[in-house]
Design a protein around this motif. Sequence first.
Motif, PDB file in Angstrom:
ATOM      1  N   VAL A 337       1.177  -1.564   0.122  1.00  0.00           N
ATOM      2  CA  VAL A 337       0.070  -0.413  -0.042  1.00  0.00           C
ATOM      3  C   VAL A 337       1.187   1.179   0.089  1.00  0.00           C
ATOM      4  O   VAL A 337       1.882   1.626   0.434  1.00  0.00           O
ATOM      5  N   MET A 338       0.675   1.846  -0.930  1.00  0.00           N
ATOM      6  CA  MET A 338       0.929   3.553  -1.339  1.00  0.00           C
ATOM      7  C   MET A 338       0.279   3.920  -0.797  1.00  0.00           C
ATOM      8  O   MET A 338      -0.636   4.256  -1.431  1.00  0.00           O
ATOM      9  N   ILE A 339       0.289   5.248  -0.295  1.00  0.00           N
ATOM     10  CA  ILE A 339      -0.126   6.827   0.233  1.00  0.00           C
ATOM     11  C   ILE A 339      -0.101   7.707  -0.231  1.00  0.00           C
ATOM     12  O   ILE A 339       1.252   7.672  -0.532  1.00  0.00           O
ATOM     13  N   TRP A 340      -1.008   8.757  -0.267  1.00  0.00           N
ATOM     14  CA  TRP A 340      -0.424  10.048  -0.422  1.00  0.00           C
ATOM     15  C   TRP A 340      -1.085  11.563  -0.169  1.00  0.00           C
ATOM     16  O   TRP A 340      -1.177  12.497   0.620  1.00  0.00           O
ATOM     17  N   THR A 372       3.102   6.061   5.160  1.00  0.00           N
ATOM     18  CA  THR A 372       3.984   7.646   4.886  1.00  0.00           C
ATOM     19  C   THR A 372       3.827   7.381   3.441  1.00  0.00           C
ATOM     20  O   THR A 372       3.820   6.823   2.629  1.00  0.00           O
ATOM     21  N   LYS A 373       3.358   9.253   3.364  1.00  0.00           N
ATOM     22  CA  LYS A 373       3.424   9.384   2.268  1.00  0.00           C
ATOM     23  C   LYS A 373       4.852   8.909   0.704  1.00  0.00           C
ATOM     24  O   LYS A 373       5.464   8.832   1.438  1.00  0.00           O
ATOM     25  N   PHE A 374       4.617   8.280  -0.548  1.00  0.00           N
ATOM     26  CA  PHE A 374       5.493   8.023  -1.388  1.00  0.00           C
ATOM     27  C   PHE A 374       6.003   6.792  -0.710  1.00  0.00           C
ATOM     28  O   PHE A 374       6.930   6.151  -1.125  1.00  0.00           O
ATOM     29  N   LYS A 375       5.769   6.142   0.344  1.00  0.00           N
ATOM     30  CA  LYS A 375       6.910   5.175   0.849  1.00  0.00           C
ATOM     31  C   LYS A 375       5.410   3.831   0.579  1.00  0.00           C
ATOM     32  O   LYS A 375       4.736   4.209   1.402  1.00  0.00           O
ATOM     33  N   GLU A 376       6.328   2.276   0.541  1.00  0.00           N
ATOM     34  CA  GLU A 376       5.564   1.709   0.748  1.00  0.00           C
ATOM     35  C   GLU A 376       5.167   0.123   1.790  1.00  0.00           C
ATOM     36  O   GLU A 376       6.746   1.232   2.198  1.00  0.00           O
ATOM     37  N   THR A 377       4.575   0.254   1.899  1.00  0.00           N
ATOM     38  CA  THR A 377       3.589  -0.418   3.158  1.00  0.00           C
ATOM     39  C   THR A 377       3.674  -1.607   3.131  1.00  0.00           C
ATOM     40  O   THR A 377       2.718  -2.166   2.122  1.00  0.00           O
ATOM     41  N   LEU A 412      -2.561   6.115  -2.940  1.00  0.00           N
ATOM     42  CA  LEU A 412      -2.240   6.426  -4.608  1.00  0.00           C
ATOM     43  C   LEU A 412      -2.213   4.606  -5.218  1.00  0.00           C
ATOM     44  O   LEU A 412      -2.418   4.611  -6.689  1.00  0.00           O
ATOM     45  N   ARG A 413      -1.959   4.385  -4.709  1.00  0.00           N
ATOM     46  CA  ARG A 413      -1.743   1.920  -4.837  1.00  0.00           C
ATOM     47  C   ARG A 413      -2.356   1.232  -3.818  1.00  0.00           C
ATOM     48  O   ARG A 413      -0.596   1.675  -2.782  1.00  0.00           O
ATOM     49  N   VAL A 414      -2.708   0.103  -4.213  1.00  0.00           N
ATOM     50  CA  VAL A 414      -2.647  -0.845  -4.136  1.00  0.00           C
ATOM     51  C   VAL A 414      -2.452  -2.336  -4.584  1.00  0.00           C
ATOM     52  O   VAL A 414      -3.128  -1.423  -6.067  1.00  0.00           O
ATOM     53  N   ARG A 415      -0.739  -3.265  -4.363  1.00  0.00           N
ATOM     54  CA  ARG A 415      -0.807  -4.265  -5.127  1.00  0.00           C
ATOM     55  C   ARG A 415      -1.129  -5.166  -4.480  1.00  0.00           C
ATOM     56  O   ARG A 415      -0.556  -5.474  -3.238  1.00  0.00           O
ATOM     57  N   LEU A 416      -2.075  -6.336  -4.622  1.00  0.00           N
ATOM     58  CA  LEU A 416      -2.395  -7.900  -4.127  1.00  0.00           C
ATOM     59  C   LEU A 416      -1.591  -8.812  -5.153  1.00  0.00           C
ATOM     60  O   LEU A 416      -1.722  -9.006  -6.293  1.00  0.00           O
TER      61      LEU A 416
END
Length: 451
Positions: A337-340, A372-377, A412-416
């Motif tokens: 998960v990446m947020i903005w 965290t913004k623009f950092k992939e969790t 911003l993006r979620v990837r499974l």
Amino acid sequence: MFLWQYLALLPLITVDLCKAQGCAEFTDLNLSHSFIGTSLDVRLLLHTRKNVSCASLLSHTNLTAHAQFNLSRPTTFVIHGYRPTGSPPMWRKNITELLLERDDINLIVVDWNHGAANVNYFKAVENTHRAAENLTAFIQLMTKHGASLSSIHMIGVSLGAHISGFVGANFIGSIGRITALDPAGPQFTGTPPEQRLDSSDAQFVDVLHTDIDALGFREPLGHIDFYANGGTDQPNCPKTVFSGGSYFKCDHQRSVLLYLDSVNRTCASRAFPCSSYKDFLDGKCLSCERFGDAGCPVFGYDVTKWKDVLLKLRQTKTYFTTNGVSPFCMTNYRVDVMIWNEDVRWGYITIKLHGTRKEAVATINHTAAKFTKFKETRLFAHFDKDIGLVKKVSLTFSTGNVFKPKYKLRILRVRLTHMEREERSLCRYDILLKESKEVTFRPVPCEESNF
């Protein structure tokens, strides 16, 4: 007699015929025997594909007296553990049927109930050494008649795991395989290898842990050790003493039920090598590169497919999660998960996968995740079933803070990414999650630049 009357009597007729043919029954004792104390008596009950439900009592001295005992076949010993109430293990019939369905073997159920049924646990522990000597002498007789030690598999439950280890040590680790199902901890924890099960006791030793905080053994013992749900607090097991006897034995007994699922090929539980359960849940141990094209090992009966690489690694500690009932296996996805949002967000994610007619749910709430913004969790999601082709996905974000303002998570993006199947990851871009409000969408194959 009418046909339906005859059919109704068939089970009784079968039992009577079985008794007439001299079927050997597992020793059935009760609490009075346990309080009085029982002296060790080891009985060997042989099952083959020709007598699955009607055991033959093997002689400890004359193997030629049993036509069903074919030493050109592999032999599997199933050894139970402590029996404080004296009752037979509830799983003996299932494990007999399932093992014989899988392979054409000599299946020997080791009945040491006289010796295991004792309110004095220390006496039962003492009897494990004597039971092991008995089995050692029997296996020596088998080898004199042409049996190969490499073709012997011992499946030991609780105290039975250590009995298997003692037998294996007597043959200097030449026995083919020992499978230990939640090896007993009390009186064995902290002891040297020669006084308990150890990886040197067989050519290959695989161990399952389900109750390391009570009746089971905490530390690794084999070439590969599986920790189901961290080795403690199995799903659907009672959490308080007010639940009665099941509170004390449910976690411990779960080991056998998980193994039965693996024998039955009900489903496969992929296990991931990791140093701790927390790191496993945090998704820090998802690499399976060390196992080559086969990927991370699957728990249970078929783990021997990874035997060669596991022997090279010498000792591997793995974790997996399960459902509370059969089928126990879960389906694993890596979720990135990446947020903005400008500000850091802490919270929990619930994910639903929607198929054509099925739905699977995973709630990632063992700890609050940091976004965290623009950092992939990276998150690790364990779904209760595999629904196959994913049609839609639902996400819910929560913070657990009842009295604080509601937050929003701008994704911003979620990837499974499916952890068991080689298939393209699924993505979704630009999602706004309002706290505790479910959002459903259709995922798309991730763009190549996002791999």
